[in-house]
Design a protein around this motif. Structure first.
Motif, short mmCIF file in Angstrom:
data_model
loop_
_atom_site.label_atom_id
_atom_site.label_comp_id
_atom_site.label_asym_id
_atom_site.label_seq_id
_atom_site.Cartn_x
_atom_site.Cartn_y
_atom_site.Cartn_z
N ALA A 198 0.83 -1.21 0.00
CA ALA A 198 0.00 0.00 0.00
C ALA A 198 0.86 1.25 0.00
O ALA A 198 0.56 2.24 -0.70
N PHE A 199 1.94 1.23 0.79
CA PHE A 199 2.84 2.38 0.83
C PHE A 199 3.45 2.63 -0.55
O PHE A 199 3.43 3.76 -1.07
N CYS A 200 3.99 1.60 -1.17
CA CYS A 200 4.65 1.76 -2.47
C CYS A 200 3.67 2.24 -3.53
O CYS A 200 4.00 3.13 -4.34
N THR A 201 2.48 1.68 -3.54
CA THR A 201 1.49 2.07 -4.54
C THR A 201 1.12 3.55 -4.41
O THR A 201 1.05 4.28 -5.40
N ALA A 202 0.91 4.00 -3.17
CA ALA A 202 0.52 5.40 -2.96
C ALA A 202 1.64 6.36 -3.34
O ALA A 202 1.39 7.47 -3.81
N CYS A 203 2.90 5.94 -3.15
CA CYS A 203 4.05 6.77 -3.53
C CYS A 203 4.31 6.74 -5.03
O CYS A 203 5.05 7.58 -5.56
N GLY A 204 3.76 5.73 -5.72
CA GLY A 204 4.09 5.52 -7.12
C GLY A 204 5.46 4.91 -7.29
O GLY A 204 6.13 5.12 -8.31
N HIS A 205 5.90 4.12 -6.31
CA HIS A 205 7.23 3.52 -6.31
C HIS A 205 7.16 2.00 -6.46
O HIS A 205 6.22 1.36 -5.97
N THR A 206 8.17 1.44 -7.09
CA THR A 206 8.45 0.02 -6.94
C THR A 206 9.39 -0.14 -5.74
O THR A 206 9.89 0.85 -5.18
N GLN A 207 9.64 -1.37 -5.36
CA GLN A 207 10.58 -1.63 -4.27
C GLN A 207 11.94 -1.00 -4.57
O GLN A 207 12.58 -0.43 -3.69
N ASN A 208 12.37 -1.07 -5.83
CA ASN A 208 13.68 -0.55 -6.19
C ASN A 208 13.74 0.97 -6.17
O ASN A 208 14.82 1.56 -6.11
N ASP A 209 12.59 1.64 -6.25
CA ASP A 209 12.57 3.09 -6.22
C ASP A 209 12.75 3.65 -4.81
O ASP A 209 13.10 4.82 -4.65
N LEU A 210 12.48 2.84 -3.80
CA LEU A 210 12.54 3.34 -2.43
C LEU A 210 13.96 3.75 -2.07
O LEU A 210 14.93 3.07 -2.43
#
Length: 444
Positions: A198-210
């Motif tokens: 949910a966090f990644c989706t709301a940020c518009g990030h994949t795991q690698n973007d974090l």
């Protein structure tokens, strides 16, 4: 490619500042030319799959490009920097997009599709110093990562330009979106894995973007400071949720922590108490303040909280003087933040490489500098109930100062941490994180 949410003039002014900082550092260390690598793609052992690419922060310092591996920036003191982009014609992978925007006017940009062409472009740089991990064949014999030059550059990275501050504000806005989504998932009874998604989706990030692996901890898992399990099973009871997660923008990071109660009023009140303490500490941030002194102030406030909440049987002064607070708050108050989550230069006493190491009693303190305008850092106090810090003292003289009945009642909740990203201003501070939450709340 992400473009910074800032005026073109601010971005160009940032590049000019970076040039001046490099000019000064290179002159001080008699370096006529540097080659800065974006970084390479490393292969997994005994495999043909690569690890996720992470850009060299010194390359990213110059240009807002985070997905251009095997590229180079060449800067000769006082001249226009050259940007050599690796852009192979490849049907296996998508070729990185050509950079756009006003900032490109500050560079001579070349695209090379073949590795041989890139090597040829680098082959005549006989007086260059290499900054990065593994130099290409053409630069194997050149000095790499000289300590003096890096110290000079790292010391001044603590001061952020208007462009950098705008990128950090946007990273905080994206992070706030992720935190809101994760909190909603917690209220709905989601698992740690689902909360992370949910966090990644709301940020518009994949795991690698974090910018860093998020800490998504339910219940007692919040007592593990760098918890990283992401359990798929949903716990029977959602007592507590500690989320330490940030977003990235144009290579700049946010680092945000919030703690939530699943309904227990006592734990909710403890969260409020830590939140109030964190706000007090933010209010102490201003130019000229020693971060080490802020860290001491944190332990004094933690001691007072422990006494007020009857977690200890001695006075706040006794708990501070004896070091008992370190059992409940074992990490540092915060760190510089920017192109790296734990940004460089926190233990530097000057551009000449002088060190200002953390005190022996607080070895995990990441910043010892005196604060100044336009530096950015985190403020992240906490109170935890960590078994392997508390259990060894239960039957000792030190343990007599602990109210074990009260501590044991709160162990199932793990702990509380509240963290904001702060900019030092001329007369105090700007709380980029709380401003971002307010903006998101207002629909921005």
């Amino acid at each position: 490619m992400q473009q910074a949410p800032t005026r073109d003039a601010d971005h160009l002014a940032h590049i000019d500042t970076v040039r001046r900082r490099f000019d000064d550092a290179m002159a001080a260390h008699e370096v006529p030319c540097v080659v800065i690598a974006s970084g390479g793609v490393a292969q997994r052992f005994l495999d043909d799959i690569a690890y996720p690419f992470k850009v060299n922060p010194l390359f990213n310092y110059w240009v807002p490009l985070t997905q251009h591996p095997d590229s180079y920036l060449i800067y000769r003191r006082g001249e226009t920097p050259r940007l050599l982009l690796h852009a192979p014609e490849d049907f296996w992978h998508k070729t990185p997009e050509a950079p756009q925007g006003a900032w490109t006017e500050a560079f001579e940009i070349e695209s090379h599709g073949e590795a041989d062409a890139m090597e040829k472009a680098l082959s005549d740089l006989e007086d260059a110093v290499f900054l990065g991990e593994q130099p290409p064949e053409a630069l194997q014999s050149r000095p790499r990562n000289p300590e003096g030059l890096l110290n000079h550059l790292h010391y001044y990275r603590a001061w952020k330009t208007t462009y950098e501050l705008d990128c950090q504000r946007e990273a905080n806005r994206l992070g706030a979106l992720g935190h809101r989504a994760a909190e909603a998932g917690f209220r709905d009874g989601a698992s740690e894995f689902e909360l992370h998604q949910a966090f990644c989706t709301a940020c518009g990030h994949t795991q690698n973007d974090l910018p860093y692996p998020g800490i998504i901890a339910l219940n007692a898992n919040g007592s593990t400071l760098h918890y990283d399990r992401l359990e798929r099973e949903t716990p029977e009871t959602h007592r507590a949720f500690l989320i330490d997660a940030g977003a990235g923008y144009a290579g700049y990071a946010s680092d945000i922590t919030r703690t939530y109660s699943g309904g227990d009023k006592g734990f909710a009140d403890l969260i409020d108490a830590v939140d109030a303490m964190q706000r007090e500490l933010c209010d102490l941030v201003r130019p000229g303040v020693s971060f080490g002194e802020l860290h001491d102030q944190t332990h004094r406030r933690v001691a007072r909280l422990l006494a007020d909440w009857a977690f200890i049987t001695v006075s706040a002064d006794e708990a501070f003087d004896s070091g008992l607070t370190r059992r409940f708050f074992p990490h540092g108050l915060g760190h510089f933040i920017g192109l790296q989550v734990h940004d460089v230069g926190g233990h530097m006493g000057g551009p000449d490489g002088r060190r200002a190491p953390p005190p022996e009693a607080h070895p995990h303190l990441r910043t010892t500098r005196e604060l100044d305008t336009d530096q950015t850092l985190t403020i992240e106090p906490g109170v935890y109930f960590i078994d392997n810090l508390l259990d060894p003292i239960r039957d000792t003289d030190e343990g007599k100062a602990v109210n074990w009945e009260q501590v044991d009642e709160f162990r199932p909740f793990g702990g509380v941490r509240i963290e904001d990203d702060i900019r030092v201003t001329a007369d105090g501070h700007e709380n980029m994180t709380r401003n971002a939450f307010n903006k998101v709340q207002a629909g921005g």
